[in-house]
Structures are given as C-alpha cells and as structure tokens.
Design an enzyme around this catalytic site. Structure first.
Site, PDB file in Angstrom:
ATOM      1  N   TRP A 154       0.938  -1.112   0.094  1.00 53.83           N
ATOM      2  CA  TRP A 154      -0.176  -0.257  -0.016  1.00 53.83           C
ATOM      3  C   TRP A 154       1.111   1.386   0.082  1.00 53.83           C
ATOM      4  O   TRP A 154       2.004   1.284   0.556  1.00 53.83           O
ATOM      5  CB  TRP A 154      -0.927   0.267   1.602  1.00 53.83           C
ATOM      6  CG  TRP A 154      -1.110   1.605   0.764  1.00 53.83           C
ATOM      7  CD1 TRP A 154      -2.875   1.595   0.372  1.00 53.83           C
ATOM      8  CD2 TRP A 154      -1.544   2.613   1.907  1.00 53.83           C
ATOM      9  NE1 TRP A 154      -3.496   3.089   0.412  1.00 53.83           N
ATOM     10  CE2 TRP A 154      -1.805   3.480   1.603  1.00 53.83           C
ATOM     11  CE3 TRP A 154      -0.284   2.809   3.391  1.00 53.83           C
ATOM     12  CZ2 TRP A 154      -2.089   4.783   2.384  1.00 53.83           C
ATOM     13  CZ3 TRP A 154      -0.038   3.864   3.639  1.00 53.83           C
ATOM     14  CH2 TRP A 154      -0.946   4.594   3.064  1.00 53.83           C
ATOM     15  N   GLU A 179      -3.080  -3.175  -2.352  1.00 51.53           N
ATOM     16  CA  GLU A 179      -4.242  -2.229  -1.556  1.00 51.53           C
ATOM     17  C   GLU A 179      -5.045  -1.196  -2.279  1.00 51.53           C
ATOM     18  O   GLU A 179      -3.563  -0.004  -2.594  1.00 51.53           O
ATOM     19  CB  GLU A 179      -4.154  -2.548  -0.078  1.00 51.53           C
ATOM     20  CG  GLU A 179      -4.783  -1.485   0.867  1.00 51.53           C
ATOM     21  CD  GLU A 179      -4.588  -1.476   2.212  1.00 51.53           C
ATOM     22  OE1 GLU A 179      -4.964  -1.337   2.936  1.00 51.53           O
ATOM     23  OE2 GLU A 179      -3.334  -2.286   2.372  1.00 51.53           O
ATOM     24  N   LYS A 204      -7.085   2.999  -2.477  1.00 52.41           N
ATOM     25  CA  LYS A 204      -7.885   3.569  -1.537  1.00 52.41           C
ATOM     26  C   LYS A 204      -8.307   4.650  -2.722  1.00 52.41           C
ATOM     27  O   LYS A 204      -7.640   5.542  -3.425  1.00 52.41           O
ATOM     28  CB  LYS A 204      -6.364   4.545  -0.530  1.00 52.41           C
ATOM     29  CG  LYS A 204      -7.329   4.736   0.566  1.00 52.41           C
ATOM     30  CD  LYS A 204      -5.648   4.964   1.776  1.00 52.41           C
ATOM     31  CE  LYS A 204      -6.574   5.400   2.836  1.00 52.41           C
ATOM     32  NZ  LYS A 204      -5.687   5.527   3.732  1.00 52.41           N
ATOM     33  N   ASP A 249      -9.842  -3.162   1.373  1.00 52.95           N
ATOM     34  CA  ASP A 249      -9.795  -2.561   3.125  1.00 52.95           C
ATOM     35  C   ASP A 249     -11.365  -1.717   2.245  1.00 52.95           C
ATOM     36  O   ASP A 249     -11.706  -1.174   2.153  1.00 52.95           O
ATOM     37  CB  ASP A 249      -9.044  -1.634   2.520  1.00 52.95           C
ATOM     38  CG  ASP A 249      -8.388  -1.281   4.549  1.00 52.95           C
ATOM     39  OD1 ASP A 249      -9.560  -0.333   4.731  1.00 52.95           O
ATOM     40  OD2 ASP A 249      -7.715  -1.066   4.733  1.00 52.95           O
ATOM     41  N   HIS A 297     -11.668   1.971   2.680  1.00 56.51           N
ATOM     42  CA  HIS A 297     -10.692   2.615   1.462  1.00 56.51           C
ATOM     43  C   HIS A 297     -11.550   2.710   0.120  1.00 56.51           C
ATOM     44  O   HIS A 297     -11.122   3.418  -0.273  1.00 56.51           O
ATOM     45  CB  HIS A 297     -10.115   1.693   0.540  1.00 56.51           C
ATOM     46  CG  HIS A 297      -8.367   1.687   1.761  1.00 56.51           C
ATOM     47  ND1 HIS A 297      -7.725   1.701   1.457  1.00 56.51           N
ATOM     48  CD2 HIS A 297      -8.280   2.449   3.268  1.00 56.51           C
ATOM     49  CE1 HIS A 297      -6.435   1.513   2.627  1.00 56.51           C
ATOM     50  NE2 HIS A 297      -7.178   1.784   3.888  1.00 56.51           N
ATOM     51  N   HIS A 313      -8.909  -6.824   4.283  1.00 59.67           N
ATOM     52  CA  HIS A 313      -8.713  -5.947   5.647  1.00 59.67           C
ATOM     53  C   HIS A 313      -9.791  -5.025   6.546  1.00 59.67           C
ATOM     54  O   HIS A 313     -10.399  -5.009   5.416  1.00 59.67           O
ATOM     55  CB  HIS A 313      -7.510  -4.984   4.822  1.00 59.67           C
ATOM     56  CG  HIS A 313      -6.066  -4.771   5.696  1.00 59.67           C
ATOM     57  ND1 HIS A 313      -5.399  -4.015   4.715  1.00 59.67           N
ATOM     58  CD2 HIS A 313      -5.201  -5.558   5.343  1.00 59.67           C
ATOM     59  CE1 HIS A 313      -4.031  -4.401   4.440  1.00 59.67           C
ATOM     60  NE2 HIS A 313      -3.735  -6.353   4.536  1.00 59.67           N
ATOM     61  N   ASP A 340     -12.489   6.317   6.341  1.00 61.67           N
ATOM     62  CA  ASP A 340     -10.481   4.858   6.511  1.00 61.67           C
ATOM     63  C   ASP A 340     -10.225   5.703   8.047  1.00 61.67           C
ATOM     64  O   ASP A 340      -9.491   5.835   7.848  1.00 61.67           O
ATOM     65  CB  ASP A 340     -10.405   5.339   5.492  1.00 61.67           C
ATOM     66  CG  ASP A 340      -8.863   4.217   5.871  1.00 61.67           C
ATOM     67  OD1 ASP A 340      -9.447   3.519   6.505  1.00 61.67           O
ATOM     68  OD2 ASP A 340      -7.728   4.482   5.921  1.00 61.67           O
ATOM     69  N   ASP A 383     -10.897   3.911  10.626  1.00 66.10           N
ATOM     70  CA  ASP A 383      -9.593   2.234  10.918  1.00 66.10           C
ATOM     71  C   ASP A 383     -10.423   2.087  12.217  1.00 66.10           C
ATOM     72  O   ASP A 383      -9.629   2.101  13.518  1.00 66.10           O
ATOM     73  CB  ASP A 383      -8.832   2.520  10.694  1.00 66.10           C
ATOM     74  CG  ASP A 383      -8.183   2.332   9.848  1.00 66.10           C
ATOM     75  OD1 ASP A 383      -8.655   1.300   8.689  1.00 66.10           O
ATOM     76  OD2 ASP A 383      -7.002   3.040   9.077  1.00 66.10           O
ATOM     77  N   ASP A 428      -7.853  -4.519  10.212  1.00 67.91           N
ATOM     78  CA  ASP A 428      -6.803  -3.315  10.195  1.00 67.91           C
ATOM     79  C   ASP A 428      -7.260  -2.078  10.644  1.00 67.91           C
ATOM     80  O   ASP A 428      -8.437  -2.582   9.965  1.00 67.91           O
ATOM     81  CB  ASP A 428      -5.761  -3.098   8.403  1.00 67.91           C
ATOM     82  CG  ASP A 428      -5.477  -1.727   8.270  1.00 67.91           C
ATOM     83  OD1 ASP A 428      -4.699  -1.952   9.297  1.00 67.91           O
ATOM     84  OD2 ASP A 428      -5.003  -1.583   7.339  1.00 67.91           O
TER      85      ASP A 428
END
Length: 408
Positions: free
Chosen positions: A185, A224, A226, A258, A261, A285, A293, A295, A325
């Site tokens: 990433w 990955e 985004k 993800d 993302h 993820h 995002d 997380d 993640d």
C-alpha cells in the site's frame, strides 16, 4: 457435562432443523486463518525509528495510557492478545518491526536476518506470518510520493524496499510452511487538482513491474487500493481500478480490498463475486469506517457480517484471505486488538451458521418470500451458545475475559 456443553447440544439440535451441521461449522471455523495486524498495539510506531512521529497519511487517534515503551513490552502485549483470540491465526507485520541488531541498515537493504526473531516467535506459537512494506514514515525520503515519485533516486529506493520485502515474505513462507501474503500500500497522491493523472500511474506500473519481476514460491503479493487519503484528497494513483487491471493483465499480484478505502456507502462484500467469477484470489482488510477510513475496531456489525456472508456463501475460504486493519489509541490497545479479532471470527461464525444451501435452493426456485422469512428467522438462532463452545474447545476464555479488563 458443563453448562456450555449443554447449551451447545441445544443449539446444535436447533440448527440441525435448518440443515446446518454445527460440528462441521466449528471444524471449518477453526481452520480458516485470520491475519491480525500487529500495529494496533503501538499505533504503527514500529521498532525502526521509535522516537519519530508517523507521517504519510497514517494516523492513530487517541492518547490512552499503556502504549508499549520498548520491544519487550510490545511482545508481552502481543502474547496477552493472542492468548485471548480463538481459531487459526496469522500475524501481519510491517517492515518497521525489524530488528537491526545494532547495525545501520537502510530500509532498502533489509533482509531475513532482521526478522529471524519473528520467525522463531511464530514457530513457538504455531502461527503464520504476513508482511507489509512500509512505504511511508521515513525521515530521509519524500513520504508524499514513493513508487510514483518522479525523482528516479527516490523511486529507486522504494522499489528496492519492495523487492527486499518480498524476499522476506518468501522467507516467512518457506520457514513456516504457509504462504506469506506481502501487501503493498502506498499513500501517494495529490492534495489538490492533478492535471496529468496518467504519468503517476505509468510510474507506478513500472515500479510494480520491477518489484514483482522475480517469481517467489512462498510469497503471494497483494496491492491495496484507496479512494483518497490524508494529503491525497484529490487524486490517488493506486486506485482499485488500477490494481484490478494490473493484477488481471500481469498475474503478478492479487487485489487487496480494505473495508474503509471506498465510498462510505459502498460495501466491499458486493465486489467479491466479480473476482471469484474469474477464479481470482483476494486479500481483505476488515476494518470499520466511521464516515470514512477512520479504521475503528471491528465489530459484529452489518458490514462485517456481509463480508463474511459473501465468503461463506461460496465456500471461498481458500480464495479470500481475511485480515484485519484498524487503529484505536483511545482505549486499551490490547483489548482493542482482541475485540476486533474476536468480532471478525464471530461474524465468520454467524455467516457459516446460515442455512446457505436451503437459502440458495429457495432462491433458485423463485420462492423469495420463504427465502426472506428464513433469513430473518436465522438471525434469532442461539449462535452465542456455539461461540461459547468454540472458545472452550480452543481453550480460550469466553465472555469471562471481560472481567479482567480494569483499564479504559
């Protein structure tokens, strides 16, 4: 017979009436690996530059006490977390969790020698390892642009870092007998208007071609995507479309999706079958975006359940590689890792307990009324009894682990 065992027998009989074999479910649940990200424990600080603040679009918010002060404390916290997480586990590392053994080594010069302790640790715990190059948070190189950097010297540094990390991933896979997924990433992008959107992607394509040039038997690469990031709000060269095209045309990597993302209303679960239709592998993820995002710690929420349901619906456990993640420095970091990992496994259990074959049969027959009714009835089944029994079988604490939580 304990209460947990009695409860399980009751639940087993109830699920059998729906055509679900809970013994087979638990056997599958135990065997499916979930790759846990080590960086929740220290806000992705790592061991390379312990006194330098992170950059490159990485931000763990919060100031809860208890962040590890050194490597030894980090490892103690890691053991505490893993002891509370049932099921087959892999541990995902970033390259900044290296041990230089007192030597001066550039990030583009790292070798398996800097990670031998991690292999020993993984062997001792009977777990696998995954890996991540750290294309950010470096004091000597432009963190705003790595594999797309127009400066060939800077771009070469990051290409060499990616090559070195793949070799370490191959070392992990060879030593542990389980393929290592090395996930790439980058935070490259533009804060404001970008006129030439093609050039950075051509540079990225060339960089990846060089990084992935050598086939490695025990390493599987993923890329990955985004939508945007901090400091790259207007343009990100490493989009999902770019990596999907790169993977499809070159066969050199798989795509990593993800959960945070993409657009806040966009579910990654709905994307899986587009890849599975072509026999592709996917890296996941699992995260919990709040608005975007951010997380947050994974919960057994609708989005996570949908992700696991898509995997279970097609028995795609060998194609879709589950990883977590997230960052949360506002609560106890060890507890956050445990909650997120257990929640991911709980959501997987719920997905496996759905009467999938019967639901599909009703769908094929066009009986959408009964399909909807069965979906709703299944939600009230005693899955908690199955989870408690699973934890007991895995010799891991059930809900009683919460009693020992004394810190915020």
């Amino acid at each position: 017979m304990s209460n947990t065992e009695r409860n399980y027998q009751i639940a087993k009989e109830m699920y059998a009436q729906l055509g679900v074999d809970t013994d087979a479910v638990l056997q599958k649940l135990t065997s499916v690996p979930i790759s846990l990200h080590c960086w929740q424990l220290d806000d992705l600080q790592g061991f390379e530059f312990p006194d330098i603040a992170l950059d490159g679009g990485i931000a763990a918010t919060g100031s809860a006490p208890g962040k590890p002060e050194d490597r030894e404390m980090f490892m103690r916290h890691l053991d505490q977390a893993l002891d509370l997480i049932p099921g087959r586990i892999k541990l995902a590392l970033h390259s900044i969790y290296m041990n230089k053994h007192g030597k001066k080594i550039g990030r583009n010069e790292i070798t398996p020698a800097e990670f031998t302790e991690w292999v020993d640790y993984a062997k001792g715990r009977g777990i696998g390892l995954d890996f991540n190059p750290t294309y950010f948070a470096h004091p000597d190189y432009d963190s705003g642009s790595t594999l797309t950097n127009p400066d060939e010297g800077i771009r070469r540094f990051w290409i060499e870092h990616g090559i070195a990390c793949r070799r370490i991933g191959d070392y992990f896979g060879r030593e542990l007998g389980e393929t290592c997924i090395t996930n790439h990433w980058i935070g490259d992008g533009s804060k404001d208007i970008t006129v030439d959107k093609l050039r950075p992607r051509l540079l990225l394509k060339d960089s990846l071609d060089q990084i992935f040039a050598q086939p490695l038997e025990h390493n599987l690469d993923s890329c990955e995507s985004k939508v945007f990031g901090l400091g790259s709000e207007s343009y990100v060269p490493g989009s999902n479309e770019f990596y999907t095209e790169y993977a499809a045309h070159t066969g050199r990597c798989i795509v990593c999706l993800d959960a945070g993302h993409f657009h806040p209303t966009e579910s990654i679960a709905s994307k899986f079958t587009s890849y599975l239709a072509f026999g592709d592998h996917l890296q996941l993820h699992v995260s919990r975006p709040v608005h975007w995002d951010s997380d947050h710690v994974v919960l057994v929420d609708d989005a996570t359940r949908e992700i696991m349901e898509e995997i279970a619906s097609y028995d795609a456990y060998d194609k879709v590689h589950i990883g977590t993640d997230f960052f949360d420095a506002s609560i106890n970091r060890v507890a956050a890792m445990v909650i997120g990992a257990r929640s991911a496994r709980k959501a997987l259990l719920l997905a496996m307990l759905r009467p999938i074959q019967e639901l599909k049969r009703l769908e094929y027959e066009g009986n959408t009324t009964k399909r909807l009714a069965l979906l709703e009835e299944a939600k009230m089944m005693p899955a908690g009894f199955i989870w408690d029994y699973f934890c007991m079988r895995e010799d891991v604490a059930g809900s009683e682990w919460i009693r020992d939580l004394h810190t915020r």
